[in-house]
Write an enzyme that holds these catalytic residues in place. Structure first.
Site, PDB file in Angstrom:
ATOM      1  N   CYS A  42     -10.644   1.237   2.066  1.00 25.60           N
ATOM      2  CA  CYS A  42      -9.455   1.560   1.294  1.00 25.60           C
ATOM      3  C   CYS A  42      -9.134   3.032   1.522  1.00 25.60           C
ATOM      4  O   CYS A  42      -9.737   3.909   0.902  1.00 25.60           O
ATOM      5  CB  CYS A  42      -9.675   1.298  -0.191  1.00 25.60           C
ATOM      6  N   CYS A  73      -1.679  -5.003  -1.460  1.00 23.73           N
ATOM      7  CA  CYS A  73      -2.969  -4.737  -2.074  1.00 23.73           C
ATOM      8  C   CYS A  73      -3.495  -5.986  -2.776  1.00 23.73           C
ATOM      9  O   CYS A  73      -2.729  -6.608  -3.534  1.00 23.73           O
ATOM     10  CB  CYS A  73      -2.813  -3.593  -3.080  1.00 23.73           C
ATOM     11  N   CYS A 101      -5.364  -5.142   0.613  1.00 20.15           N
ATOM     12  CA  CYS A 101      -4.946  -5.313   2.000  1.00 20.15           C
ATOM     13  C   CYS A 101      -6.070  -5.946   2.826  1.00 20.15           C
ATOM     14  O   CYS A 101      -7.226  -6.000   2.392  1.00 20.15           O
ATOM     15  CB  CYS A 101      -4.532  -3.970   2.600  1.00 20.15           C
ATOM     16  N   CYS A 111       0.829  -1.205   0.000  1.00 13.82           N
ATOM     17  CA  CYS A 111       0.000   0.000   0.000  1.00 13.82           C
ATOM     18  C   CYS A 111       0.867   1.261   0.000  1.00 13.82           C
ATOM     19  O   CYS A 111       1.731   1.423   0.877  1.00 13.82           O
ATOM     20  CB  CYS A 111      -0.897  -0.004   1.238  1.00 13.82           C
ATOM     21  N   CYS A 148      -0.026   4.273   0.576  1.00 19.29           N
ATOM     22  CA  CYS A 148      -0.540   5.356   1.420  1.00 19.29           C
ATOM     23  C   CYS A 148      -0.257   5.104   2.893  1.00 19.29           C
ATOM     24  O   CYS A 148      -1.073   5.412   3.762  1.00 19.29           O
ATOM     25  CB  CYS A 148      -2.035   5.529   1.202  1.00 19.29           C
TER      26      CYS A 148
END
EC number: 1.8.7.2
Lengths: 144, 172
Positions: free
Chosen positions: A113, A102, A104, A83, A85
């Protein structure tokens, strides 16, 4: 954030010529970009998974594009689409562990998300599309 | 989507030009392993708005940045007269890029009340570790060097301003 590009010419002279800046301009991106292959893989995955999970891409496809490239970038560097982010102590360990790969666990279990890649229809930012083209991705991230 | 905002025009950020380790004595009085920082960290502060000059920045008046040099993030926080909103982000984080124009707008609208700073968590992992950053974007409000509010995720300009002003009220 800045885009960095430098231009210089390639000259293969038979007769010595002075260095010409604009003759054969070659633009070099200093920022590391994910490979086209990985971007395509993650693009296809995103479309497939959005359909499968009944989720939609963000109204702002730029967000979708950036996340897809982030996933591709991690796939290139870590072997798995970690991920993009999140901040990690040890990315390699996390990629091996898998919780944040991902899709996740929070997404798989609760359709959560926080990257805003897969949005449930009730989300304020959800659009009505489950597709995104490579051109869209390239355009949206061209100025990065 | 506008992702091409240069940090030099709108928002303070640490630029990593030359990367050298500060000797322990140079860092602030915090007793921690020394943070790695560029030997000269240029931070740009907002002072007054100007007219737009480039096509991709059509949304807001271009803000004139004032350059200042800080030796560390701690210095920046300690020397700021106003509360500081710090945005912890990463390049390929979608919501973080989504927030770029929003942060520009907010820092213009609240220019007398707060200073906005952005930290690239991949360039400065030690700062991100210090504040236990997990999800991105994470926003932390600092006053006199201490965090007093913290929230994650993208929000609209109005929501962000609301949150900032609510925090400022409590602090007074």
């Amino acid at each position: 954030m800045t885009t960095q590009a430098s231009a210089f010419s390639l000259a293969v002279p038979s007769v010595p010529t002075p260095f010409r800046r604009h003759r054969n301009p070659l633009v070099v991106r200093a920022r590391v970009e994910p490979s086209d292959k990985s971007v395509e893989i993650m693009r296809k995955f995103s479309e497939q998974y959005a359909r499968k999970s009944g989720t939609y891409f963000c109204v702002d496809k730029g967000v979708t594009s950036v996340v897809i490239k982030g996933l591709a970038d991690h796939k290139d560097s870590l072997g798995a689409p970690l991920c993009p982010c999140r901040h990690y102590d040890d990315k390699a360990a996390e990629a091996a562990q898998g919780f944040w790969n991902c899709p996740c666990v929070p997404m798989r279990e609760r359709k959560e998300c926080h990257c805003m890649l897969f949005l449930t229809p009730d989300n304020d930012f959800a659009g009505d599309e489950q597709t995104i083209t490579l051109d869209e991705i390239k355009e949206a991230t061209a100025s990065m | 989507m506008a992702v091409s905002v240069s940090t030099s025009t709108a928002i303070s950020s640490l630029s990593s030009e030359r990367y050298t380790r500060l000797p322990p004595s140079a860092s602030s009085s915090v007793k921690q392993p020394s943070l790695q920082f560029p030997s000269r960290t240029r931070l740009l502060r907002i002072s007054t708005p100007r007219a737009p000059t480039s096509p991709e920045r059509q949304f807001l008046p271009r803000v004139q940045a004032k350059k200042q040099t800080f030796n560390s993030f701690d210095d920046l926080l300690a020397n700021s007269e106003k509360p500081v909103l710090v945005d912890f982000y990463a390049t390929w984080c979608g919501p973080c890029q989504f927030m770029v124009p929003i942060l520009n707008e907010v820092s213009t609208r609240l220019k007398d009340k707060i200073q906005v700073v952005k930290i690239d968590t991949e360039k400065y992992p030690s700062i991100a570790d210090k504040y236990r950053i997990a999800a991105l974007p994470t926003f932390i409000m600092f006053k006199d060097g201490e965090p007093y509010d913290r929230f994650e995720g993208a929000l609209t300009a109005d929501q962000l301003i609301e949150r900032i002003e609510a925090g400022l009220k409590v602090e007074q």
